[in-house]
Design an enzyme around this catalytic site. Structure first.
Site: not given
Ligand code: MN
Length: 730
Positions: A89-90
């Site tokens: 996600e990051d």
């Protein structure tokens, strides 16, 4: 009791690799240490340079989550997934990369956690929270996804102070509504209590502060009391020849708060703040120890609960008793074995933990006590070893249902094989009938698109569209199927009517009779209908159109000697004649005997109830339609079709009724309304509820009701509730 192990100071530090490895090896001696090391380094580097809101390096978070996972003693793959859970996600790293470097198992868990994190669970109505919890479970194809996600949430809540007030409120609410109950359903008490207390702190800071202070005041005294009582209990059970660990504690903050709210009492009136736990060796010791305790302290009648013989649905087992302790304090005592204690603290995780050293693996009988889980999982074979056990739960839980979103973000539940068309019919019958296309997550899909968990579904309609026979091949919900069938039937009947009419017209025209005139001549028509046992001209047309009746039969009847009688000799008008046919009696008013008469139909616009003043109308081909006397629709009907009817006093029936209840929009009010219904033994069959302006909420209850008196009773009871503004029949 093993409480949350992280302290304030350790939160600001990255958990060292050595600590994680040591913790994992303690319960999984053959764990893949190299894999753990690689995951640790990979995640550390991937998050390099990122900082948390607290100012700490980002990697503090995944490493803390990994440590919480080791608290639950989950396997090395789960710990790796915890370390890597925010990478996809990051950071620029893709899921495929994780799969290549760490294997499919780790990648699957990371993928599941990433997907769950994208769902916004906030601002849902209470009644939908359960759907969301179910969806969470459904979307997690491996139970470890849920457990890792819970650990992630625990760490987020522990460090919530650094977030903005808005984010705090949102995350805390989601935790209170979704994750704490989920922890409870999974039987993980330690997470449930911690999450509730943390969420409480951010959701109701004032109440939290007040309660903390109130509890702090008596804390020293309480601690002394706990110490003395523990010592006394220890002596007492030792004297009776039992061993066991005694542990006393104050109830967690939010459980005290909940008790105050539920029982509507002040803090001072809460009299069982303290509970004790005795952990013993065997089940028989549990009962023996309870006897020993009762020999010294008087038990409170009605407070002994045997959750050993009758475990809770989440598998919790214990003996509970409340006794009168020193100073006449009421004290709850829980008695359980070591194994029961572990299950009480760790719930389902206790059965997923790495446990190769324990012979036999998880006991399928124990697992089956998870009643709710049993509903979801198909145990088609016996589970013999832990690996197979884990494998067996990698199925879609909630196999029978699929959860999707409307464009507005509401959740809808469908049977597993449901399609976009089912979705359309769930919105509205006409939307279903006119449905011409659909989008799933913004992409155009065919109507037969199979819904998948988490899809956002939109449908498009076009006025020219009508239900097709093929639709029945992929509509899965009974609602959609029924509506499609009904529509197809109606269309077919329309065609049959038209066809029948034409056929008849041609046939009798050949004999010099005009259909127009026949329809106007009541006596002749009645004669034909009576002879053919048909109720209306439409039925006659339909019978001919469907081919059940030859049009020539009608000619025969019309030209037979009977028909030559002058109209005056047949005094009975058409309507009276039909009424007699419908009811089998002459006497008017017609007495309604309930809902068994196929030719009596209750109008849906006003839904008459025994006791209501009613009026009937002859409806072509459908017998009598019954309206309430003051129903607006009844004034629209032609007066010559009107018939006088009353209720048969002896009739026992139940008819659907709708009540519109306007209330203040506050949590719990729906529950109170629901309780009122159930206290009157009335089953709600449908409920819609929406918030409107002025902080009000409009609730429409649909339920079955016997008669007007019962309805009045229900309305009075609802009216009495606090927060109810108005109650009216729809
Ligand atoms: Mn996270």
């Amino acid at each position: 009791m093993v409480l949350a192990s992280s302290s304030a100071s350790s939160e600001s530090l990255v958990v060292p690799l050595e600590e994680l490895v040591e913790r994992v090896l303690a319960y999984q001696p053959n764990a893949d240490v190299a894999l753990l090391e690689r995951a640790y380094r990979f995640a550390g580097q991937a998050h390099e340079g990122q900082v948390r809101k607290s100012g700490d390096p980002y990697f503090v978070h995944p490493s803390s989550v990994a440590r919480v996972i080791t608290d639950l003693r989950l396997d090395a793959a789960s710990v790796c997934a915890g370390l890597l859970h925010d990478v996809v996600e990051d950071t620029p790293h893709a899921l495929g990369e994780l799969e290549r470097d760490f294997g499919a198992e780790v990648a699957l868990i990371v993928d599941g956690v990433t997907k769950l994190s994208k769902i916004d669970f906030t601002s849902r109505q209470d009644r939908e929270a359960e759907n969301f919890r179910k969806m969470l479970v459904a979307m997690a194809r491996d139970i470890r996804v849920l457990l890792v996600k819970l650990c992630d949430r625990v760490d987020n809540m522990r460090t919530l102070e650094f977030m903005s007030p808005d984010a705090q409120e949102r995350i805390a609410r989601e935790t209170m509504e979704i994750y704490a109950p989920l922890a409870n359903r999974l039987g993980i008490q330690r997470f449930k209590c911690e999450l509730e207390d943390l969420a409480f702190r951010y959701l109701e800071p004032a109440a939290y502060q007040r309660l903390t202070q109130l509890l702090a005041k008596g804390e020293a005294q309480r601690k002394r009391y706990i110490d003395e009582m523990s010592e006394s209990l220890r002596r007492q059970i030792a004297e009776h020849g039992f061993g066991g660990e005694v542990d006393g504690r104050r109830k967690h903050l939010f459980s005290v708060q909940r008790k105050m709210m539920q029982q509507r009492v002040d803090f001072e009136q809460i009299n069982d703040l303290i509970s004790f736990r005795i952990v013993v060796e065997s089940v028989s010791d549990c009962y023996g120890v309870m006897g020993a305790v009762h020999a010294r302290y008087t038990p409170v009648p009605g407070r002994i609960k045997d959750y050993i013989a009758l475990p809770k649905p989440n598998m919790y087992q214990s003996l509970h008793t409340t006794v009168i302790g020193p100073g006449r304090e009421r004290i709850e005592i829980q008695i359980r074995t070591r194994e029961m204690h572990r299950v009480a603290e760790e719930g389902i995780a206790a059965h997923w933990q790495y446990r190769e050293s324990i012979s036999g693996g998880a006991d399928p009988k124990v697992m089956q006590r998870f009643a709710w889980l049993r509903e979801l999982m198909e145990f088609q074979r016996d589970i013999k070893d832990p690996a197979e056990f884990i494998e067996s739960v990698k199925v879609d839980l909630f196999q029978d249902e699929v959860y999707v979103f409307t464009p507005k973000g509401d959740v809808k539940v469908f049977p597993r094989s449901a399609t976009a068309l089912d979705f359309a019919y769930s919105v509205h019958t006409e939307i279903g009938h006119q449905c011409s296309g659909a989008r799933a997550n913004g992409i155009v899909v065919p109507l037969k698109y199979r819904l998948r968990n988490g899809d956002v579904i939109e449908v498009t309609t076009s006025p020219g569209q009508r239900p097709k026979k093929e639709w029945l091949e992929f509509a899965a919900s009974s609602r959609a199927r029924n509506k499609i069938r009904a529509s197809l039937r109606d269309e077919e009947r329309d065609r049959a009517l038209k066809l029948g009419r034409e056929l008849l017209e041609k046939e009798i025209h050949g004999h010099g009779i005009s259909l127009q005139r026949l329809l106007k001549t009541d006596a002749e028509l009645a004669h034909v209908l009576a002879d053919l046992s048909l109720a209306s001209a439409d039925e006659l047309f339909a019978a001919i159109g469907y081919g059940k009746l030859a049009a020539a039969r009608v000619t025969t009847l019309l030209t037979s000697p009977d028909a030559a009688k002058p109209a005056s000799e047949i005094r009975e008008g058409r309507i009276e004649h039909l009424v007699r046919r419908v009811t089998g009696r002459d006497a008017s008013p017609i007495k309604l005997t309930g809902d068994e008469d196929v030719l009596v139909r209750f109008a849906r616009c006003c839904s008459p109830l025994p006791g209501d003043e009613i009026v009937g109308f002859i409806t072509r081909g459908r017998g009598i339609t019954v309206h309430r006397r003051n129903c607006a629709k009844s004034f629209e009907a032609a007066p010559e079709r009107r018939v006088v009817i009353t209720w048969d006093g002896r009739v026992k029936t139940s008819r659907p009724v709708q009540l519109r209840v306007v209330t203040v929009n506050k949590p719990g009010i729906l529950g109170q309304l629901g309780q009122t219904f159930s206290s009157l033994s009335v089953n709600i069959t449908a409920l819609s509820s929406r918030a409107v302006e002025d902080d009000r909420s409009v609730n429409i209850f649909t339920f079955l009701c016997g008669d007007l008196n019962q309805l009045k009773g229900i309305m009075r009871a609802l009216q009495k509730l606090q927060g109810v503004y108005s109650v009216e029949r729809v």
